[in-house]
Design an enzyme around this catalytic site. Structure first.
Site, short mmCIF file in Angstrom:
data_model
loop_
_atom_site.label_atom_id
_atom_site.label_comp_id
_atom_site.label_asym_id
_atom_site.label_seq_id
_atom_site.Cartn_x
_atom_site.Cartn_y
_atom_site.Cartn_z
N ASP A 1 1.47 -1.44 0.02
CA ASP A 1 -0.10 0.10 -0.17
C ASP A 1 1.06 0.94 -0.28
O ASP A 1 2.38 1.24 0.30
CB ASP A 1 -0.83 0.13 1.32
CG ASP A 1 -2.47 0.91 1.30
OD1 ASP A 1 -2.32 1.66 -0.28
OD2 ASP A 1 -3.25 0.81 1.88
N CYS B 1 -13.25 -22.86 20.07
CA CYS B 1 -13.38 -23.40 18.80
C CYS B 1 -11.52 -24.50 18.57
O CYS B 1 -10.49 -24.57 20.76
CB CYS B 1 -11.95 -22.09 18.80
SG CYS B 1 -10.90 -22.11 17.33
N CYS C 1 -9.42 -24.50 16.29
CA CYS C 1 -8.36 -24.09 15.49
C CYS C 1 -7.06 -24.59 16.08
O CYS C 1 -6.66 -24.79 17.30
CB CYS C 1 -8.30 -22.92 14.26
SG CYS C 1 -7.76 -21.85 15.96
#
Ligand code: GUN
Ligand code: ZN
Length: 650
Positions: free
Chosen positions: A88, A273, A275
């Site tokens: 950017d 979770c 993950c």
């Protein structure tokens, strides 16, 4: 080069060629702060599967050490990352923190010189509370800078940002002007405040207005969209890339991201979770961690969950249930529900890329489903294209299980023994003539038995409209066998309705346009049915095979003889894709039509439509299925425009 591999509406799976390899989209690019790397970049690439990242060239350029290193070794070596790196320009930082010691030509050249794969123009960040005049000036400056950047970009891909705040005309103007500049990726900018303020409905308008003006063959990046809640919605609207600084920012605040929303560690009672980051850690473990360790864990969790959602979106595009996924995700927050409702206002635009049918069933998830383009298209085509058969009576059945015809077989037989009747089902999708009961989305939709108020009102409106248009002398609602008694007293004509012939004609009219059925069936008609299912398979006219009916969506595939009939019945450019002379011999041999060889085509063609491939003198060259719309065929420089099924060999 950007090539489309698969699509569902505006959503698509594409590959983008960059100096550091091919990036498959949709893709999420984690934001990397080169001064403060939360998760090592090889872990991002190898374990989490992020094949592209985004970093800020402005931060690098402002740090003498990083600047020197980036210029001497290149960005990839400096960061130790082998994937695609987008940079950017510092627009956002200078806008937020008022540091404006950078010029467009300098920062673009710098990005090119450090070997960025995709570098960004120094656009002007347009805030939602700016006046239209101020926004318009900022758009002009952004466009001028993008032109300058295009001259400087070298081998780097250039990201030309769409600005224009919440003014749809300015967004569209900006996007349209960008389409004629040599840029390669189009981020939609100035949307971070909308997302921070949960103005997702305005975000929908902004994306739609931008997409209307942009060149469809270039990838679209939604700048600053890093929450998995919005990926499905943004992908549905045609965004191909996202970037996330949020994974790290949220982690610093103890916030776990999920596709259903955000949960703060301070409010959570357990970790639900599994993950790879959370697995094996209890809530108490995580609370007791040193801050740096905890932040790293939550950042990894946020990345895993985000990557999983991107992959879920990809799967939805392949399997055809993206609308269902979006409707489910948009129930994660009332502001997203507003966004879902706003989608309904853009039905006309969404219809342009809506496929003829999908492999997956259409699930009704709530009244918003009624405004999906697939459903609106059915009703619109019914009122525009359907021709009522010439019977004395119309009987309207309530909705039953599907296909309706099979479910009502006995009643229809009883009625047809007595009188000259035709049959409709009053569905929430619209009035359904019994012969359209196998056509997408009628047979393929799964609806709740109990109707909501919107569905009831919608049905009432459409039935009312039909009551003014239909030609029947007698129209009655089926109320059991006593209906038959009443009818036998009133009717005079002999039964004439043949559901099989009616099906072929009605589906042809709905699929190809009013009059198609007449043209295709002109002559001695013979229908071949499947021995197993009793469904129509092949349609022969005067001994020639003109159409085959597909079992999955109830539409036709065209045969050469059928295509010839349509070509004679409808003037160009209807139903046609006209190809260049050098493509003709290949297509006659049955080879696909590639975008670069398309001269022009019917703007009414939708993805998955059966089309006539013709040459410059309108001779039929081949038949096949369109993959792209007219705008897309004109814009893409690579990829298949029509999947050819049969060549018309000379
Ligand atoms: N990052 C988040 N929003 C923007 C934007 O509008 N422009 C640029 N260049 N970067 C951004
Ligand atoms: Zn987790």
């Amino acid at each position: 080069m950007f090539e489309l591999l698969r699509r569902d509406g505006l959503a698509r799976i594409c590959k983008l060629d960059t100096p550091h390899g091919i990036l498959e989209t949709p893709a999420l690019l984690p934001v990397i702060n080169p001064r403060n790397i939360t998760v090592p970049l090889n872990e991002l690439y190898d374990d989490l599967g992020f094949k592209a990242i985004i970093t800020n060239s402005y931060i690098i350029r402002n740090n003498p050490e990083l600047k020197e290193q980036a210029l001497s070794t290149g960005l990839h070596e400096m960061l130790g990352y082998k994937g695609v790196i987008m940079t950017d320009s510092g627009t956002f930082q200078s806008h937020m923190y008022g540091e404006v010691d950078v010029k467009n030509d300098d920062i673009v050249s710098f990005q090119r010189d450090i070997g960025s794969d995709i570098g960004t123009v120094l656009d002007i960040f347009t805030e939602p509370d700016w006046s239209e005049a101020r926004t318009s000036e900022a758009v002009d400056v952004t466009l001028a800078r993008t032109e300058e950047a295009a001259r400087l970009k070298g081998d780097m891909l250039l990201a030309g940002v769409v600005q224009g705040s919440i003014f749809p005309e300015l967004r569209e103007r900006c996007a349209r002007s960008l389409a004629s500049i040599d840029a390669d990726v189009h981020p939609i900018g100035g949307v971070v405040p909308l997302m921070e303020q949960y103005r997702f409905d305005d975000l929908v308008d902004v994306i739609v207005a931008s997409k209307k003006g942009l060149n469809p063959s270039r990838p679209v990046h939604l700048f600053g969209a890093g929450h998995p809640m919005v990926f499905a919605l943004a992908a549905l609207l045609g965004c191909d890339m996202f970037d996330s600084a949020s994974y790290a920012k949220f982690a610093r605040d103890g916030r776990f991201m999920f596709p259903e929303g955000t949960s703060s560690l301070s409010d959570m009672k357990v970790i639900s979770c599994h993950c790879p980051a959370c697995n094996g850690h209890s809530y108490e473990d995580i609370v007791a961690m040193r801050p740096a360790e905890r932040i790293a864990l939550i950042a990894r969790h946020n990345l895993w969950v985000s990557q999983e959602e991107v992959q879920r979106v990809k799967r939805a595009i392949l399997e055809g249930d993206l609308w269902e996924l979006v409707e489910r995700r948009c129930r994660g927050h009332p502001a997203l529900l507003d966004a879902l409702r706003r989608l309904g206002d853009h039905e006309e635009f969404l219809e342009l890329t809506e496929p003829l049918s999908r492999d997956n069933s259409l699930f009704y998830t709530g009244p918003e489903t009624l405004r999906r383009p697939a459903i609106r298209r059915y009703a619109r085509r019914f009122f525009e294209r359907y021709e009522y058969p010439d019977t004395e009576v119309m009987i309207v059945f309530d909705e039953t299980s599907k296909p309706y015809g099979r479910c009502r077989q006995q009643e229809m037989r009883d009625v047809l023994a007595e009188c000259d009747s035709h049959f409709f089902v009053e569905s929430v999708l619209g009035p359904v003539p019994i012969e359209l009961d196998e056509m997408y989305p009628i047979a393929q939709s799964v609806l709740p038995e109990r109707r909501d108020k919107e569905a009831v009102e919608g049905v009432k409106e459409m039935m009312e409209r039909m009551s003014h248009e239909h030609p029947y002398a007698i129209a009655v609602g089926w109320d059991g066998p006593q209906t038959l008694d009443t009818l036998s007293l009133m009717c005079v004509n002999k039964p004439s309705f043949d559901v099989d012939l009616a099906r072929v004609k009605a589906v042809a009219d709905m699929q190809f346009g009013r009059g198609a059925g007449g043209a295709l069936l002109d002559g001695r008609v013979e229908l071949k049915k499947s021995e197993n299912t009793g469904k129509i398979r092949n349609v022969l006219v005067n001994g020639e095979h003109v159409l085959s009916m597909r079992a999955n969506d109830g539409f036709f595939t065209l045969k050469i003889a059928g295509a010839e009939r349509l070509r004679k019945a409808f003037p160009a450019p209807r139903l046609r894709v006209r190809v260049k002379d050098d493509s003709v011999p290949f297509n006659r041999e049955g080879k696909n039509v590639f975008c670069t060889f398309v001269e022009d085509c019917d703007p009414e063609i939708r993805p998955m439509d059966e089309v006539l491939v013709v040459d410059s003198s309108d001779e039929l060259v081949a038949i096949g299925r369109a993959v792209l719309t007219r705008d897309e065929m004109g814009a893409f420089r690579t990829g298949v425009a029509v999947k050819v099924r049969d060549g018309n060999k000379k």
